[in-house]
Enzyme design. Structure first.
Site, PDB file in Angstrom:
ATOM      1  N   LYS A  74      46.448  80.006 108.438  1.00 29.32           N
ATOM      2  CA  LYS A  74      46.237  81.222 107.642  1.00 29.32           C
ATOM      3  C   LYS A  74      45.000  81.178 106.742  1.00 29.32           C
ATOM      4  CE  LYS A  74      51.106  82.540 107.169  1.00 29.32           C
ATOM      5  NZ  LYS A  74      52.030  83.201 106.239  1.00 29.32           N
ATOM      6  N   ASN A  95      47.069  86.749 107.711  1.00 32.95           N
ATOM      7  CA  ASN A  95      48.163  86.560 108.675  1.00 32.95           C
ATOM      8  C   ASN A  95      48.180  87.635 109.753  1.00 32.95           C
ATOM      9  OD1 ASN A  95      49.248  88.787 107.420  1.00 32.95           O
ATOM     10  ND2 ASN A  95      51.276  87.894 107.139  1.00 32.95           N
ATOM     11  N   ASP A 110      51.939  89.986 103.977  1.00 31.61           N
ATOM     12  CA  ASP A 110      53.098  89.376 103.310  1.00 31.61           C
ATOM     13  C   ASP A 110      53.484  90.100 102.016  1.00 31.61           C
ATOM     14  OD1 ASP A 110      53.724  87.446 105.187  1.00 31.61           O
ATOM     15  OD2 ASP A 110      52.431  85.927 104.288  1.00 31.61           O
TER      16      ASP A 110
END
Ligand code: ATR
Length: 283
Positions: A74, A95, A110
């Site tokens: 990532k 991501n 996220d």
């Protein structure tokens, strides 16, 4: 992999990780692809760290619509993309990659996933309801803190076993003094007056030690959520439920974060519902 039915025009996306076999993303996206009858595929690609920048670049040459990036790539993805969103830069990790005209556009879903999971699972929670206590200062905490700061939570109390990591996060993310760092030993006292408690540590995950935390000082109406989703009901959530606090489990964060990529690669806004949860939880 069930790819029968694909045409020559199928859109293809992937998840790159090392290892990648544990990833639930192929199951997740596969469920949506079938459900919406989309001419597309989503494949797991095991990519060694040293090959990652080349592999990512190769996806553009291969005509992929994009990919997810998981551990341990990532942070590398942030540097490997041609452009990255402000969110990805703030979180320090990419991501989700969308490939457009051969260019790699990096984003991070996220924070979106975390807040959307709260909105769906805890419709009564309001960012302005009061302070949030966040346990942990790893990569997951970064996304959670970014999300809560963006949402307008008035005060964030960050505690981590290694205080220095929490201080670093606060220095990197806090623009207006809303993020306060406490000692790990103070975590129970910091629950006083909190409206939200989030565990971002691995404690409570199957195979990990439990999170030692008495909730005695947490207001009974405070929302509790855990980013751990294996088990779905962590000891923390069980404890919160037993005293009547509303809880949201961590699986939804994984499901909601996936919406961002799916929509851009396959052109359909997918829904997070009970059928998706079942599909992802199946062994
Ligand atoms: P991730 O990127 O998934 O968040 P990570 O960067 O390894 O993973 O972070 C794990 C978090 O769990 C950290 O906040 C870690 O605390 P330290 O920074 O002190 O390592 C926390 N953690 C892991 N094991 C712990 C334990 N036994 N007690 C308290 N915190 C723990």
């Amino acid at each position: 992999m069930k790819t029968h039915g694909l045409s020559g025009k199928a859109r293809v996306a992937a998840v790159l990780g090392w290892p990648v076999s544990h990833s639930r993303s192929p199951r997740l996206h596969g469920h949506w692809l079938r459900r919406y009858g989309i001419d597309g595929a989503y494949v797991p690609l095991p990519v060694r760290p040293e090959a990652f920048p080349r592999a990512l670049r190769a996806l553009a040459d291969l005509g992929f619509a994009g990919c997810n990036v998981t551990v341990p790539h990532k942070e590398a993805a942030l540097a490997a993309c041609d452009a990255v969103s402000d969110t990805a830069r703030a979180i320090g990790a990419v991501n989700t990659v969308v490939i457009r005209d051969g260019r790699l556009l990096g984003d991070n879903s996220d924070a979106f996933g975390f807040i959307e999971n709260l909105r769906q699972g805890a419709p009564d929670w309001r960012p302005l309801a009061g302070p949030a206590v966040v346990l942990g200062a790893g990569g997951a905490a970064r996304a959670v803190l970014h999300a809560l700061l963006q949402a307008g939570v008035p005060e964030l109390r960050l505690v981590n076993r290694t205080r220095a990591r929490a201080e670093e996060l606060a220095a990197a993310l806090d623009r207006d003094g809303r993020l306060k760092v406490g000692d790990w030993d103070e975590r129970e006292a910091l629950l006083e007056g909190a409206a939200l408690l989030v565990n971002t540590t691995a404690l409570g995950m199957s195979g990990q030690p439990p999170l030692e935390l008495s909730l005695a000082r947490l207001p009974p109406e405070a929302q509790v959520t855990d980013i751990v989703y294996s088990p779905l009901e962590t000891p923390l959530l069980a404890k919160a439920l037993a005293r009547g606090n509303p809880v949201v489990d961590g699986l939804g964060m994984l499901l909601h974060q996936a919406r961002l990529g799916f929509r851009q690669w396959f052109g359909t806004e997918p829904e997070v519902d009970a059928a998706l949860r079942r599909a992802v939880l199946e062994d």
